[in-house]
Motif scaffolding. Structure first.
Motif, PDB file in Angstrom:
ATOM      1  N   MET A 232       0.848  -1.174   0.000  1.00 21.52           N
ATOM      2  CA  MET A 232       0.000   0.000   0.000  1.00 21.52           C
ATOM      3  C   MET A 232       0.895   1.238   0.000  1.00 21.52           C
ATOM      4  SD  MET A 232      -2.851   1.163   2.808  1.00 21.52           S
ATOM      5  CE  MET A 232      -1.896   0.743   4.223  1.00 21.52           C
ATOM      6  N   ALA A 233       0.554   2.186  -0.834  1.00 19.41           N
ATOM      7  CA  ALA A 233       1.300   3.439  -0.937  1.00 19.41           C
ATOM      8  C   ALA A 233       0.303   4.585  -1.015  1.00 19.41           C
ATOM      9  CB  ALA A 233       2.193   3.413  -2.168  1.00 19.41           C
ATOM     10  N   HIS A 234       0.795   5.800  -0.848  1.00 20.43           N
ATOM     11  CA  HIS A 234      -0.049   6.997  -0.915  1.00 20.43           C
ATOM     12  C   HIS A 234       0.387   7.854  -2.094  1.00 20.43           C
ATOM     13  CE1 HIS A 234      -0.453   5.644   3.258  1.00 20.43           C
ATOM     14  NE2 HIS A 234      -1.654   6.141   3.177  1.00 20.43           N
ATOM     15  N   TYR A 235      -0.596   8.463  -2.727  1.00 18.70           N
ATOM     16  CA  TYR A 235      -0.349   9.271  -3.919  1.00 18.70           C
ATOM     17  C   TYR A 235      -1.095  10.592  -3.801  1.00 18.70           C
ATOM     18  CZ  TYR A 235       1.410   4.897  -5.717  1.00 18.70           C
ATOM     19  OH  TYR A 235       2.136   3.739  -5.873  1.00 18.70           O
ATOM     20  N   ALA A 236      -0.425  11.656  -4.227  1.00 16.08           N
ATOM     21  CA  ALA A 236      -1.008  13.000  -4.178  1.00 16.08           C
ATOM     22  C   ALA A 236      -1.307  13.466  -5.598  1.00 16.08           C
ATOM     23  CB  ALA A 236      -0.034  13.962  -3.512  1.00 16.08           C
ATOM     24  N   PHE A 237      -2.477  14.058  -5.778  1.00 18.29           N
ATOM     25  CA  PHE A 237      -2.849  14.646  -7.058  1.00 18.29           C
ATOM     26  C   PHE A 237      -2.624  16.146  -6.991  1.00 18.29           C
ATOM     27  CE2 PHE A 237      -5.270  10.714  -7.007  1.00 18.29           C
ATOM     28  CZ  PHE A 237      -4.959  10.200  -8.251  1.00 18.29           C
ATOM     29  N   LEU A 238      -2.073  16.692  -8.074  1.00 18.67           N
ATOM     30  CA  LEU A 238      -1.708  18.111  -8.120  1.00 18.67           C
ATOM     31  C   LEU A 238      -2.549  18.847  -9.154  1.00 18.67           C
ATOM     32  CD1 LEU A 238       2.172  17.604  -8.342  1.00 18.67           C
ATOM     33  CD2 LEU A 238       0.756  17.707  -6.273  1.00 18.67           C
ATOM     34  N   ASN A 239      -2.850  20.117  -8.854  1.00 19.98           N
ATOM     35  CA  ASN A 239      -3.516  20.945  -9.850  1.00 19.98           C
ATOM     36  C   ASN A 239      -2.467  21.586 -10.759  1.00 19.98           C
ATOM     37  OD1 ASN A 239      -2.515  23.268  -8.565  1.00 19.98           O
ATOM     38  ND2 ASN A 239      -4.485  23.811  -7.645  1.00 19.98           N
ATOM     39  N   GLU A 240      -2.899  22.497 -11.616  1.00 19.66           N
ATOM     40  CA  GLU A 240      -1.985  23.112 -12.586  1.00 19.66           C
ATOM     41  C   GLU A 240      -0.925  23.993 -11.932  1.00 19.66           C
ATOM     42  OE1 GLU A 240      -5.551  25.579 -11.872  1.00 19.66           O
ATOM     43  OE2 GLU A 240      -5.314  23.515 -12.514  1.00 19.66           O
ATOM     44  N   ASN A 241      -1.107  24.351 -10.648  1.00 22.28           N
ATOM     45  CA  ASN A 241      -0.123  25.153  -9.914  1.00 22.28           C
ATOM     46  C   ASN A 241       0.722  24.317  -8.963  1.00 22.28           C
ATOM     47  OD1 ASN A 241      -0.977  27.673 -11.049  1.00 22.28           O
ATOM     48  ND2 ASN A 241      -2.798  27.518  -9.764  1.00 22.28           N
ATOM     49  N   ASN A 242       0.682  22.992  -9.123  1.00 24.69           N
ATOM     50  CA  ASN A 242       1.424  22.050  -8.265  1.00 24.69           C
ATOM     51  C   ASN A 242       0.952  22.060  -6.817  1.00 24.69           C
ATOM     52  OD1 ASN A 242       2.952  20.864 -10.256  1.00 24.69           O
ATOM     53  ND2 ASN A 242       4.667  22.249  -9.994  1.00 24.69           N
ATOM     54  N   ILE A 243      -0.320  22.398  -6.612  1.00 29.29           N
ATOM     55  CA  ILE A 243      -0.923  22.358  -5.277  1.00 29.29           C
ATOM     56  C   ILE A 243      -1.643  21.021  -5.127  1.00 29.29           C
ATOM     57  CG2 ILE A 243      -2.533  23.458  -3.665  1.00 29.29           C
ATOM     58  CD1 ILE A 243      -0.104  25.201  -4.423  1.00 29.29           C
TER      59      ILE A 243
END
Length: 114
Positions: A1-12
């Protein structure tokens, strides 16, 4: 199991999910690529242990591609950025007298809580 972050167009960071282990492939693709393609967003692995990208990503954090690190929003105007940890720190160290303190940004000091 791992965690993943989704980013918007401003890398937020807009969302963090639990996904498959980073050593597994999805349809022949690395999970960051597959999740990113699936959602139409850039996806970056993050870690509770800070083994990846300096800090665990949270919603509102910024991903800095130059440092390959997640950086929390600056909590106070007078705090300074630590390049080694990619964390914000008070300009004065937290007192070590076993009392409780909160940061007063206007006075640039730690104030003891009663």
């Amino acid at each position: 199991m791992a965690h993943y972050a989704f980013l918007n167009e401003n890398n937020i960071v807009t969302e963090v999910i639990v996904g498959i282990d980073e050593t597994e492939l999805i349809e022949g693709l690395h999970p960051e690529i597959w999740y990113g393609n699936f959602r139409g967003q850039v996806c970056k692995r993050t870690s509770y242990n800070n083994n990846y990208r300096k800090n665990y990503a949270g919603i509102g954090y910024t991903y800095d591609p130059e440092r390959d690190a997640f950086i929390a929003p600056k909590p106070f105007t007078k705090w300074v950025f630590n390049e080694d940890t990619c964390c914000w720190e008070a300009p004065i160290p937290y007192p070590t007298d076993n009392k409780f303190y909160v940061w007063n940004d206007n006075r640039t000091e730690w104030e003891e809580q009663q």
